[in-house]
Write a protein that holds these residues in place. Structure first.
Motif, PDB file in Angstrom:
ATOM      1  N   ASP A 113     -45.391 -46.384   5.289  1.00 27.22           N
ATOM      2  CA  ASP A 113     -46.100 -45.123   5.488  1.00 27.22           C
ATOM      3  C   ASP A 113     -46.037 -44.668   6.938  1.00 27.22           C
ATOM      4  N   ARG A 114     -46.096 -45.618   7.872  1.00 20.24           N
ATOM      5  CA  ARG A 114     -45.984 -45.244   9.280  1.00 20.24           C
ATOM      6  C   ARG A 114     -44.600 -44.664   9.567  1.00 20.24           C
ATOM      7  N   MET A 115     -43.601 -45.211   8.960  1.00 15.13           N
ATOM      8  CA  MET A 115     -42.253 -44.654   9.112  1.00 15.13           C
ATOM      9  C   MET A 115     -42.176 -43.252   8.515  1.00 15.13           C
ATOM     10  N   ALA A 116     -42.914 -43.022   7.425  1.00 11.37           N
ATOM     11  CA  ALA A 116     -42.906 -41.700   6.790  1.00 11.37           C
ATOM     12  C   ALA A 116     -43.544 -40.652   7.704  1.00 11.37           C
ATOM     13  N   LEU A 117     -44.645 -41.003   8.365  1.00 11.46           N
ATOM     14  CA  LEU A 117     -45.280 -40.057   9.286  1.00 11.46           C
ATOM     15  C   LEU A 117     -44.390 -39.785  10.491  1.00 11.46           C
ATOM     16  N   THR A 118     -43.751 -40.830  11.007  1.00 10.01           N
ATOM     17  CA  THR A 118     -42.834 -40.641  12.124  1.00 10.01           C
ATOM     18  C   THR A 118     -41.663 -39.751  11.720  1.00 10.01           C
ATOM     19  N   ALA A 119     -41.144 -39.967  10.512  1.00 13.78           N
ATOM     20  CA  ALA A 119     -40.028 -39.151  10.024  1.00 13.78           C
ATOM     21  C   ALA A 119     -40.445 -37.690   9.869  1.00 13.78           C
ATOM     22  N   PHE A 120     -41.665 -37.456   9.424  1.00 16.50           N
ATOM     23  CA  PHE A 120     -42.199 -36.097   9.296  1.00 16.50           C
ATOM     24  C   PHE A 120     -42.229 -35.415  10.662  1.00 16.50           C
ATOM     25  N   ARG A 121     -42.780 -36.094  11.654  1.00 17.76           N
ATOM     26  CA  ARG A 121     -42.834 -35.522  12.998  1.00 17.76           C
ATOM     27  C   ARG A 121     -41.433 -35.287  13.567  1.00 17.76           C
ATOM     28  N   ASP A 122     -40.549 -36.275  13.416  1.00 20.08           N
ATOM     29  CA  ASP A 122     -39.191 -36.139  13.951  1.00 20.08           C
ATOM     30  C   ASP A 122     -38.432 -35.005  13.270  1.00 20.08           C
ATOM     31  N   ARG A 123     -38.666 -34.833  11.976  1.00 20.69           N
ATOM     32  CA  ARG A 123     -38.001 -33.740  11.265  1.00 20.69           C
ATOM     33  C   ARG A 123     -38.493 -32.388  11.773  1.00 20.69           C
ATOM     34  N   LEU A 124     -39.800 -32.278  12.029  1.00 23.31           N
ATOM     35  CA  LEU A 124     -40.335 -31.033  12.581  1.00 23.31           C
ATOM     36  C   LEU A 124     -39.686 -30.708  13.921  1.00 23.31           C
ATOM     37  N   ILE A 125     -39.649 -31.696  14.793  1.00 22.00           N
ATOM     38  CA  ILE A 125     -39.050 -31.479  16.113  1.00 22.00           C
ATOM     39  C   ILE A 125     -37.563 -31.149  15.978  1.00 22.00           C
ATOM     40  N   GLY A 126     -36.867 -31.917  15.154  1.00 21.07           N
ATOM     41  CA  GLY A 126     -35.434 -31.726  15.004  1.00 21.07           C
ATOM     42  C   GLY A 126     -35.068 -30.349  14.503  1.00 21.07           C
ATOM     43  N   HIS A 127     -35.855 -29.809  13.575  1.00 24.57           N
ATOM     44  CA  HIS A 127     -35.462 -28.522  12.997  1.00 24.57           C
ATOM     45  C   HIS A 127     -35.601 -27.390  14.008  1.00 24.57           C
ATOM     46  N   PHE A 128     -36.419 -27.580  15.036  1.00 28.70           N
ATOM     47  CA  PHE A 128     -36.526 -26.570  16.081  1.00 28.70           C
ATOM     48  C   PHE A 128     -35.309 -26.556  17.002  1.00 28.70           C
ATOM     49  N   ILE A 129     -34.653 -27.697  17.175  1.00 22.67           N
ATOM     50  CA  ILE A 129     -33.566 -27.791  18.156  1.00 22.67           C
ATOM     51  C   ILE A 129     -32.203 -28.013  17.510  1.00 22.67           C
TER      52      ILE A 129
END
Length: 486
Positions: free
Chosen positions: A388-404
């Motif tokens: 689950d911690r990996m899932a939250l990190t992936a969610f945040r990283d995906r948000l950041i990634g889609h901006f750049i």
């Protein structure tokens, strides 16, 4: 120790068998379409705004009778399924807001007149406040909560293209690129949001709706969306003003301060506004610590309305000065996203991720009024397992990634290579699609508006005392962190 404490930092804690994060409105509208078509007994919607002309599957083509308009879909569903209870409860917006929305949702009352869809405008808030909750509940078995309303200017994809004819509005003009996030849950958490929606309906109409008896035997979860979390703890947080004998409910504001003060390594904030001195002071306190967390804020470069530019943008500028001064160790960044062509993306989402253990998605902005003047709703996900911690990190990283223009995996790899979130973003942001939010120069008028947070009261009593607001807001900002930590 959990930061989720019913009665303090949240209203209820419940379990969800499945939870998913929907990034941008294409994903949300598609999920809504499938979920409401699977509904067996009820559809309950709470919204700040609602436009029945909003298209769930826009294709950029002309036509007065678009079959994908949400109002048309709901009416046809009610006609085909008379036993299905469809209720929409939308804020009765003030005249200046209604004008900007072509007098929707007010005109939606005529749209649904004589149909099986029960449409009500809710004005049960103090003068100057609004109902800002965005919640959709299907059969008490599936629920959505987040920052997105169903309107004609909301649809977009994670690509946020410079030109996209699918961002078409009824006048055949295309609206600006826009970023939204919604969360979707089932199980007890969905039923709890159903209780919240029914209580709002009771206060607005005086009519109490019964809670459904037992499961329907079907699953309204959209089949094309995988669960990002399973068997997870979900907290429902609220903001409600002290009004007509009801006490102030400031669970969301309390959790925001507590989460900032409890974070160990990373604070990621994605929000339409950033004007709350109490939040800024809590962040400043953490930035002053030699080993405190990194803090990343993503917001809109410039608000689309002149009123928000005068009030929210100017007040945010003052807080940028404060945090830049507090950032003695270089751990704070504030950015706004743009398209590949340089157009500003409207960031309307209200998301925060703290370390890899807590994610929050809701309707509350990081301004004063979302903490105690308007009504708000939020879902918080606190996790402990490695998966689950990996899932939250992936969610945040995906948000950041889609901006750049990068994948979440690319962000994760850059974090590992460069030793932190800020360093990773700066390494990947080669095209400059994230630009720094810098303090602004003030005129005499804007300085007064920003200093006294005009248009952004913290609670009902504060709304009538703007001349005292500066001292009171900053005193609260200084005192609240010490009380929370102690």
């Amino acid at each position: 120790m959990s930061v989720l404490r019913p009665g303090e930092t949240c209203w209820r804690v419940a379990r969800a068998g499945r939870a998913a994060f929907l990034i941008d409105t294409e994903a949300y509208f598609t999920a809504v379409y499938e979920a409401i078509r699977k509904a067996k007994r009820s559809v309950l919607l709470l919204g700040w705004g609602f436009d029945p002309r909003a298209r769930l599957f826009p294709d950029g083509k002309d036509g007065p009778d678009d079959p994908d308009e949400v109002g048309r879909i709901l009416v046809e569903l009610a006609r085909a399924r008379p036993d299905l209870d469809i209720r929409l409860l939308i804020w009765k917006s003030a005249l200046p807001v209604a004008i900007s929305q072509q007098f929707f949702p007010h005109r939606a009352r005529h749209w649904f007149l004589g149909t099986g869809v029960k449409f009500v405008l809710d004005d049960k808030v103090p003068f100057g406040a609004c109902h800002h909750q965005k919640v959709l509940v299907v059969d008490d078995e599936l629920a959505f909560c987040g920052g997105g309303d169903i309107g004609v200017d909301r649809w977009d994809t994670p690509g946020h293209l410079d030109v996209d004819p699918r961002r078409i509005m009824p006048d055949q003009e295309c609206h600006d690129p826009r970023h939204e996030v919604m969360a979707m849950v089932d199980g007890e958490a969905a039923a709890a949001l159903g209780d919240l929606a029914r209580e709002r309906w009771r206060r607005a109409t005086g009519h109490a709706l019964p809670r459904p008896d037992g499961p329907t035997g079907s699953d309204p979860w959209p089949s094309h969306i995988p669960a990002h979390l399973r068997d997870v703890t979900v907290a429902i947080g609220r903001t409600e003003p002290a009004w007509k004998g009801r006490p102030l409910v400031d669970e969301i504001r309390s959790l925001t301060i507590e989460s900032i003060l409890s974070a160990k390594a990373t604070i990621y904030l994605e929000n339409q506004y950033f004007t709350a001195p109490a939040v800024a002071e809590a962040i400043a306190q953490r930035l002053a610590e030699p080993d405190g967390p990194e803090v990343v804020l993503i917001s809109t470069g410039r608000s689309p309305s002149w009123f928000d530019q005068l009030t929210m943008d100017r007040a945010r500028s003052n807080l940028m000065w404060r945090l830049r001064a507090a950032d003695v160790f270089g751990r704070f960044r504030a950015w706004y996203p743009t398209t590949r062509g340089g157009s500003k993306i409207i960031v309307h989402s209200k998301v925060s991720v703290f370390d890899d253990t807590l994610a929050r998605v809701g309707s509350a902005n990081l301004n004063n009024r979302s903490g105690g003047f308007d009504t708000e709703a939020e879902l918080s996900f606190e996790v402990a397992s490695e998966a689950d911690r990996m899932a939250l990190t992936a969610f945040r990283d995906r948000l950041i990634g889609h901006f750049i223009g990068h994948t979440g995996d690319a962000v994760a790899k850059a974090r590992a290579e460069h030793g932190g979130l800020i360093a990773a973003i700066e390494a990947l942001n080669r095209e400059g699609r994230l630009s720094p939010i810098l303090p602004m120069a003030h005129s005499t008028l804007s300085e007064m508006v920003a200093t006294y947070h005009l248009g952004d009261p913290a609670n009902v009593s504060d709304s009538w005392r703007p001349s005292r607001r500066r001292d009171r807001l900053y005193a609260s900002a200084r005192e609240r962190p010490r009380l929370t930590v102690g």
